[in-house]
Design an enzyme around this catalytic site. Structure first.
Site, PDB file in Angstrom:
ATOM      1  N   LYS A  75       7.918  27.342  63.850  1.00 44.85           N
ATOM      2  CA  LYS A  75       7.636  28.106  63.052  1.00 44.85           C
ATOM      3  C   LYS A  75       8.137  29.189  63.166  1.00 44.85           C
ATOM      4  O   LYS A  75       8.505  29.887  64.844  1.00 44.85           O
ATOM      5  CB  LYS A  75       5.409  27.731  63.232  1.00 44.85           C
ATOM      6  CG  LYS A  75       4.680  28.641  62.190  1.00 44.85           C
ATOM      7  CD  LYS A  75       3.985  27.715  61.921  1.00 44.85           C
ATOM      8  CE  LYS A  75       3.422  28.321  60.142  1.00 44.85           C
ATOM      9  NZ  LYS A  75       2.679  27.291  59.795  1.00 44.85           N
TER      10      LYS A  75
ATOM     11  N   GLY B 239     -13.550  27.871  49.860  1.00 47.41           N
ATOM     12  CA  GLY B 239     -11.862  28.939  48.943  1.00 47.41           C
ATOM     13  C   GLY B 239     -11.308  28.192  48.270  1.00 47.41           C
ATOM     14  O   GLY B 239     -10.623  26.717  48.409  1.00 47.41           O
TER      15      GLY B 239
ATOM     16  N   HIS C 179      -4.822  27.910  45.842  1.00 53.60           N
ATOM     17  CA  HIS C 179      -4.373  27.172  45.206  1.00 53.60           C
ATOM     18  C   HIS C 179      -5.113  25.483  45.978  1.00 53.60           C
ATOM     19  O   HIS C 179      -5.217  24.603  44.789  1.00 53.60           O
ATOM     20  CB  HIS C 179      -2.862  27.087  46.046  1.00 53.60           C
ATOM     21  CG  HIS C 179      -2.124  28.094  45.460  1.00 53.60           C
ATOM     22  ND1 HIS C 179      -2.119  29.067  46.262  1.00 53.60           N
ATOM     23  CD2 HIS C 179      -1.688  28.470  44.085  1.00 53.60           C
ATOM     24  CE1 HIS C 179      -0.554  30.124  45.377  1.00 53.60           C
ATOM     25  NE2 HIS C 179      -0.526  29.271  44.952  1.00 53.60           N
ATOM     26  N   VAL C 180      -4.732  25.029  47.104  1.00 56.06           N
ATOM     27  CA  VAL C 180      -5.402  23.849  47.122  1.00 56.06           C
ATOM     28  C   VAL C 180      -6.671  24.004  47.221  1.00 56.06           C
ATOM     29  O   VAL C 180      -7.588  22.601  47.091  1.00 56.06           O
ATOM     30  CB  VAL C 180      -5.463  23.575  49.832  1.00 56.06           C
ATOM     31  CG1 VAL C 180      -6.105  22.510  49.705  1.00 56.06           C
ATOM     32  CG2 VAL C 180      -4.170  24.351  49.615  1.00 56.06           C
ATOM     33  N   GLY C 181      -8.095  25.193  47.167  1.00 54.64           N
ATOM     34  CA  GLY C 181      -9.777  24.411  47.528  1.00 54.64           C
ATOM     35  C   GLY C 181      -9.550  23.958  45.878  1.00 54.64           C
ATOM     36  O   GLY C 181     -10.112  22.948  45.438  1.00 54.64           O
TER      37      GLY C 181
END
Ligand code: NAD
Length: 346
Positions: A78, A178, A181-183
């Site tokens: 990372k 949320g 994008h994902v939610g």
């Protein structure tokens, strides 16, 4: 470094400073046992260098675990850039970051994370090929969120099967925190399967768009923890499972995409005691890195991604089954399997 509480025998922790662009970055390579390290680049205005280092160490270890559970041929790494993602970005900064990535000669491949966009990664690409999450080029895979959301949806069904004895979501309520994008994509899947939705976000426009599409009920951001729902799907922030929120939960399962949902690993045991089945975050949200892995391979294949996603969901089921049959917290089972997979490749 060797005494740092978050140091976990990381193979390399590299610090970069570029006076001309103002870049201050750390690239942490936790493990390359399973393949070259991969993990996103986070840009964050850390309070101290110590906080930045801790984040790099913990996030890179998390990527090793996530990549091992997704069974992709990548290790964990990372990168973190110290700065304000709204005011401190410049092409020079990302070019300097690209040269830093390139200096590791492929030991680490970067991609987007919090504060870093596809456009930023396109600049990084000018200096190094060791970058993914691009939207241009032969193998470009673009936004990983739809794949992440699909994996979470399938993982949520696996979790429901064990928590309720059925993965039929008709009439079940899911509280989604949320709807970015994902939610947002997750809500579409859930509504399509007949679930009722309760949603919260700090972005009113995003909430209204999802509510219009899915018929979801909107609640205030803090009220999501009290929602009268069967399943909680955190898709915004980390540390949302803590002693304060746990007291308020009436959910029977937690299955969502946010990273680092447990404020400390010990919350896994407290969830277990309260009878809440927790799908470990880095297992259920591995769809995005599978998509990135397909891009890194240089030969993006949707079929390969789908097959890996199916296997990931099976792995989640195995984690949940072992945890339930041995009265062990699900996160402990997942951590153990991830460590075994990394050790087996070392
Ligand atoms: P995003 O920024 O598109 O969405 C996050 C949403 O959360 C935004 O709509 C934001 O307004 C909302 N939010 C912020 N603070 C909130 C609060 N206090 N209460 C309610 N909502 C709040 O990000 P994303 O790409 O959808 O990622 C969501 C989470 O999933 C993050 O934790 C991310 O690390 C994790 N994740 C994402 C991917 C991916 O493929 N994008 C993969 C793995 C993990």
């Amino acid at each position: 470094m060797f005494d740092h509480p978050s140091y976990d025998a990381h193979e390399g922790v590299h610090m970069f400073q570029d006076a001309a662009s103002g870049l201050r970055a750390i690239i942490a390579v936790h493990s390359t046992a399973r393949g070259p390290a991969a993990g996103g680049c986070r840009m964050w205005n850390y309070g101290t260098g110590e906080a930045m280092l801790k984040d790099a160490l913990r996030l890179s270890q998390g990527m090793s675990y996530k990549n091992a559970m997704a069974d992709i041929p990548l290790g964990g790494g990372k990168s973190v850039i110290w700065g304000n993602a709204r005011t401190d970005k410049s092409p020079e900064l990302f070019r300097a970051f690209g040269r830093a990535v390139h200096s590791l000669q492929g030991q680490y491949t970067t991609a987007e994370d919090v504060g870093v966009s596809v456009a930023d990664m396109a600049i990084v690409r000018e200096e190094t090929p060791y970058v993914a999450g691009l939207d241009q080029g032969d193998a470009a895979s673009g936004d990983p969120s739809p794949v992440t959301a699909k994996g979470i949806y399938l993982g949520l069904l696996e979790t429901a099967k064990r928590a309720f004895g059925s993965d039929d979501l008709t009439g079940r309520t899911v509280a989604v925190q949320g709807v970015g994008h994902v939610g947002g994509y997750l809500c579409d899947h859930l509504a399509g399967a007949g679930a009722k939705l309760v949603i919260a976000d700090i972005d009113q426009a995003a909430l209204e768009a999802v509510a219009r599409r899915t018929g979801a009920t909107i609640v205030e951001p803090d009220a999501i923890y009290d929602a009268d729902a069967d399943i909680f799907a955190p898709c915004a922030l980390g540390a949302v499972v803590n002693e304060q929120t746990l007291e308020r939960f009436r959910f029977k399962a937690i299955a969502g995409g946010a990273n680092n949902q447990l404020v400390v690993p010990e919350m896994g045991e407290l969830l277990r005691r309260k009878g809440i089945l927790y799908a470990p975050d880095y297992v259920i949200n591995g769809g995005g890195i599978i998509n990135v892995a397909a891009e890194i391979s240089g030969n993006y294949s949707r079929d390969w991604v789908d097959a890996k996603l199916v296997r990931l969901v099976e792995t989640l089921g195995e984690v949940l089954d072992e945890a339930l049959s041995t009265d062990t917290p699900t996160n402990e089972v997942a951590d153990r399997i991830a460590r075994e997979r990394i050790a087996a490749a070392t």
